[in-house]
Each structure stands twice: as structure tokens, then as C-alpha cells.
Motif scaffolding. Structure first.
Motif, PDB file in Angstrom:
ATOM      1  N   ALA A  37       0.899  -1.195  -0.022  1.00  0.00           N
ATOM      2  CA  ALA A  37       0.064  -0.192  -0.113  1.00  0.00           C
ATOM      3  C   ALA A  37       0.836   1.237   0.041  1.00  0.00           C
ATOM      4  CB  ALA A  37      -0.852  -0.246   1.253  1.00  0.00           C
ATOM      5  N   ALA A  38       0.251   2.359  -0.423  1.00  0.00           N
ATOM      6  CA  ALA A  38       1.015   3.623  -0.537  1.00  0.00           C
ATOM      7  C   ALA A  38       1.384   4.219   0.842  1.00  0.00           C
ATOM      8  CB  ALA A  38      -0.039   4.629  -0.906  1.00  0.00           C
ATOM      9  N   GLY A  39       2.608   4.504   1.146  1.00  0.00           N
ATOM     10  CA  GLY A  39       3.151   4.676   2.509  1.00  0.00           C
ATOM     11  C   GLY A  39       3.480   3.736   3.171  1.00  0.00           C
ATOM     12  N   ALA A  40       3.425   2.615   3.137  1.00  0.00           N
ATOM     13  CA  ALA A  40       3.960   1.244   3.531  1.00  0.00           C
ATOM     14  C   ALA A  40       5.427   1.288   3.131  1.00  0.00           C
ATOM     15  CB  ALA A  40       3.102  -0.072   3.486  1.00  0.00           C
ATOM     16  N   GLY A  41       6.097   0.381   4.080  1.00  0.00           N
ATOM     17  CA  GLY A  41       7.495  -0.120   3.595  1.00  0.00           C
ATOM     18  C   GLY A  41       7.653  -1.542   3.901  1.00  0.00           C
ATOM     19  N   ALA A  42       8.893  -1.795   3.915  1.00  0.00           N
ATOM     20  CA  ALA A  42       9.591  -3.205   4.417  1.00  0.00           C
ATOM     21  C   ALA A  42       8.862  -3.663   5.705  1.00  0.00           C
ATOM     22  CB  ALA A  42      10.746  -3.341   4.492  1.00  0.00           C
ATOM     23  N   GLU A  43       8.479  -2.758   6.610  1.00  0.00           N
ATOM     24  CA  GLU A  43       8.005  -3.180   7.693  1.00  0.00           C
ATOM     25  C   GLU A  43       6.808  -3.862   7.822  1.00  0.00           C
ATOM     26  OE1 GLU A  43       6.137   0.464   6.876  1.00  0.00           O
ATOM     27  OE2 GLU A  43       8.229  -0.056   6.900  1.00  0.00           O
ATOM     28  N   SER A  44       6.054  -3.691   6.649  1.00  0.00           N
ATOM     29  CA  SER A  44       4.690  -4.201   6.435  1.00  0.00           C
ATOM     30  C   SER A  44       4.874  -5.781   5.971  1.00  0.00           C
ATOM     31  CB  SER A  44       3.912  -3.346   5.525  1.00  0.00           C
ATOM     32  OG  SER A  44       4.330  -3.514   4.245  1.00  0.00           O
ATOM     33  N   LEU A  45       5.827  -6.164   5.669  1.00  0.00           N
ATOM     34  CA  LEU A  45       6.048  -7.277   5.041  1.00  0.00           C
ATOM     35  C   LEU A  45       7.024  -8.513   5.992  1.00  0.00           C
ATOM     36  CD1 LEU A  45       6.679  -6.247   1.324  1.00  0.00           C
ATOM     37  CD2 LEU A  45       4.672  -7.170   2.203  1.00  0.00           C
ATOM     38  N   ARG A  46       7.984  -7.594   6.639  1.00  0.00           N
ATOM     39  CA  ARG A  46       8.952  -8.657   7.367  1.00  0.00           C
ATOM     40  C   ARG A  46       8.896  -8.279   8.800  1.00  0.00           C
ATOM     41  NH1 ARG A  46      12.492 -11.245   4.401  1.00  0.00           N
ATOM     42  NH2 ARG A  46      12.606 -12.561   6.287  1.00  0.00           N
ATOM     43  N   GLY A  47       9.208  -9.000   9.620  1.00  0.00           N
ATOM     44  CA  GLY A  47       9.302  -8.923  11.037  1.00  0.00           C
ATOM     45  C   GLY A  47      10.396  -8.040  11.715  1.00  0.00           C
ATOM     46  N   ARG A  48      10.042  -7.427  12.997  1.00  0.00           N
ATOM     47  CA  ARG A  48      10.896  -6.537  13.342  1.00  0.00           C
ATOM     48  C   ARG A  48      12.278  -6.902  13.514  1.00  0.00           C
ATOM     49  NH1 ARG A  48       9.138  -3.707  18.950  1.00  0.00           N
ATOM     50  NH2 ARG A  48       7.418  -3.036  17.427  1.00  0.00           N
TER      51      ARG A  48
END
Length: 357
Positions: free
Chosen positions: A147-158
Motif C-alpha cells: 500500500a501507499a506509505g507502507a514499507g518493508a515493515e509491512s512485510l517482514r518482522g522487526r
């Protein structure tokens, strides 16, 4: 309506309207003249690009070539079996139907590899009384929708992202900071081509993979990349470590989707997870790059599965005119014979210097 089959010369003459139809249909790179014409110059088989015109306007096109093995001929998509996802171009259902009817009327068989199982082409083949169709599901293709504004944090764990940040800090402290470079235009591609070739050679040397940046493959891939760059659809993202090109992802854009064609990294970077670093950088910059979907194309891997959040199934299609059902068996026999002969030719350094088409 008029149906016609084109050789290489006449297919090249209509490249402009062919490309316009592909753009209109937001079609994949494997449907474009940049891809098919580059393949026709180096691949096996005879170009047999099928077209449908309505009132003189191009409304349908099948980017095919005719391949004859052991006396049996079938129509195939360009670069058959090499990982890109292909299809036919059609302005509407009628144009697609006219393409298939024109091919069937000439009693020509189709062998289509890597077809999306949700493709309208497959549905129409199955529904048509003029065709007898076999479909075998072969592989999963993975995708990332972001989504717009999202990044790698929306796909991979901390934890994963912290590890990647730590690796970047290690490289920075060593005086070799990580940066990325985006290549889009032909001039920039020409300047970076030696670096792309060098990384590909190192990455593929002992891998058993085909190196698409070296002969004989480069005579296909380089003209393709140049043509896509001129059209503004090429996207190569390089990972630089201490200013040196150490990894890259070669992609083709269709609207806000990119097809991730070839990704490579130099083996001496392996412990720093360069593929992961590059994917994170690309993902974090997807808004800037105008991307909301990444298509990994054919096949799965641990790396792809770690990032993907979607996907689709592809399969192999054999379709013969209903009036000639025996063609299915002759095609199968020719395939088996080719499978038996191919290892012998390779072992003797014979005529398989060029890849199968």
C-alpha cells in the motif's frame, strides 16, 4: 476481420502498433515486441506472429514462433520455458476468439508454457469447440502487494529488519556504506552494463544457472533491455557497497507493477545478505518508484516466500485443433524424443549451444 501470420520482417514492421496494443492492454513484457523480436533474432524456430485486424486496426496479436522437432511443428510463445509469463494480446473477447479461430483453421497446435491459470486465453481455449486442450499446473508465482506509505515493515518482522540494519552498520563502519542506484534510460544502462555483466558472471559461474548477461543469451537480453529502456519501462536497481556495484535486480514495468526478471549478487557479499538488503531498499522506495506490486514471476524460493504476500498459479498448455486430435500424441512423442537426445548433444558439444525455444 482479417487474420494473418507474420514472419520476422513483417512483424518488425508493425512493432509500433504492436507496442501500442500491449500498452493499451497493460500487458506483460513477454507480450511486447521488445521481448519477442529480441528472442526471434537468437532463438530457435520460425517467427509466426498471428494478428487479427478489424477495419484495418490491430486488435489481436499472438507473439508466437513455430518450432519443429522430429518433424512435428507447434506454435510456442517466445523464450518458451524460461520463466516469464506469456499470453496473447486482444482488445476484447471477440479479438481473442478470432485469433484462436484463425490458428485452428490452419490446423496448427499450441504448446504454451507458463500460462496464468486465470488467464482468459485459457478459459476461451477450454470453452471453444474448435480446440482440444490439456492443462498441467506447474508452479506458483509469488507477488508482493504494498500500500501507499507502507514499507518493508509491512512485510517482514522487526527482528529481520533489525538484522538488516545491523549488517548495513557493519559495512558502514568498514568504510563501505550501502547505497542504491536506479537505472532507467539507455545511456545509464550502457554505463552500468559492464558492472551488471561482472556481477552476473560471478554469481552464475558455479550455480548451474544460465547467465543472461553473457553469450549466447546476451544477444537476447541486451537488445530487450535497451528497447525497454527507450520505452521508459526498464527499472534496474543496483546495490552499491562502498561505491562498487555488488548486486542488482532487473525489472520491467507495466503501470505500477514490475516483473522481477533477474536478480543477482556477487558471492563475496553473501554473508551480508545483499538480496535482502536490496529488496528492503526497493520496498521502502516503492512510492518514489511508482510501484505497488512486485511480481517475482515463475518459481518459488525461500527468499521470495519470505517477502511475498500473494501469488498465482501457472501451467503448461497443449492445445490441438479438434479436427486433428492425433497431434497431441505426435507432440508428446516429439517431446520425449527431444528429452532423450538433448543430454547426448550437450555431452558432445553439439547443436544445443543455443537454448531451447
Amino acid at each position: 476481420m482479417s487474420f494473418e501470420i507474420h514472419d520476422e520482417v513483417s512483424a518488425a514492421r508493425m512493432a509500433g502498433e504492436w507496442d501500442a496494443l500491449a500498452e493499451e492492454r497493460a500487458a506483460r513484457v513477454a507480450t511486447r515486441p521488445s521481448y519477442a523480436l529480441a528472442w526471434n533474432r537468437v532463438g530457435r524456430g520460425r517467427p509466426a506472429v498471428c494478428t487479427v485486424r478489424r477495419g484495418g486496426r490491430l486488435v489481436g496479436l499472438a507473439p508466437l514462433h513455430a518450432r519443429t522437432r522430429f518433424g512435428v511443428t507447434a506454435l510456442r510463445l517466445p523464450a518458451h520455458g524460461l520463466g516469464t509469463i506469456g499470453t496473447f494480446l486482444a482488445a476484447d473477447e471477440c479479438a481473442l476468439g478470432d485469433l484462436l479461430d484463425g490458428i485452428a483453421a490452419r490446423n496448427m497446435a499450441l504448446q504454451l508454457d507458463h500460462i496464468d491459470l486465470a488467464d482468459p486465453l485459457l478459459a476461451m481455449l477450454r470453452a471453444s469447440p474448435r480446440w482440444s486442450v490439456d492443462v498441467v499446473a506447474t508452479e506458483q508465482c509469488l507477488t508482493i502487494d504494498i500500500a501507499a506509505g507502507a514499507g518493508a515493515e509491512s512485510l517482514r518482522g522487526r527482528r529481520t529488519l533489525k538484522t538488516l540494519s545491523r549488517l548495513e552498520r557493519v559495512l558502514e563502519r568498514a568504510g563501505t556504506p550501502v547505497t542504491v542506484e536506479v537505472v532507467r534510460d539507455p545511456g545509464h544502462l550502457a554505463r552500468r552494463w559492464p558492472d551488471i555483466v561482472a556481477v552476473a558472471a560471478a554469481a552464475d559461474e558455479h550455480s548451474g544457472r544460465d547467465n543472461f548477461c553473457a553469450p549466447p543469451w546476451a544477444s537476447f537480453s541486451r537488445p530487450l533491455l535497451d528497447a525497454e529502456a527507450r520505452a521508459g519501462r526498464l527499472l534496474v536497481v543496483g546495490l552499491l557497497v562502498g561505491g562498487r556495484w555488488r548486486a542488482h535486480e532487473i525489472m520491467f514495468r507495466t503501470g505500477s507493477t514490475v516483473e522481477m526478471w533477474i536478480g543477482r549478487f556477487h558471492p563475496d557479499m553473501r554473508r551480508y545478505q545483499p538480496g535482502q538488503l536490496l529488496q528492503r531498499r526497493i520496498t521502502d522506495r516503492h512510492d518514489e518508484l511508482g510501484i505497488d506490486r512486485f511480481d517475482y514471476l515463475y518459481g518459488t524460493s525461500e527468499f521470495k516466500s519470505q517477502w511475498a504476500n500473494g501469488g498465482y498459479r501457472v501451467g503448461s498448455v497443449v492445445a490441438v485443433p479438434g479436427s486433428r486430435p492425433h497431434q497431441r500424441w505426435t507432440l508428446r512423442a516429439a517431446d520425449r524424443a527431444a528429452d532423450l537426445v538433448r543430454p547426448l548433444r550437450r555431452a558432445t558439444g553439439g547443436t544445443l549451444a543455443m537454448p531451447p525455444s
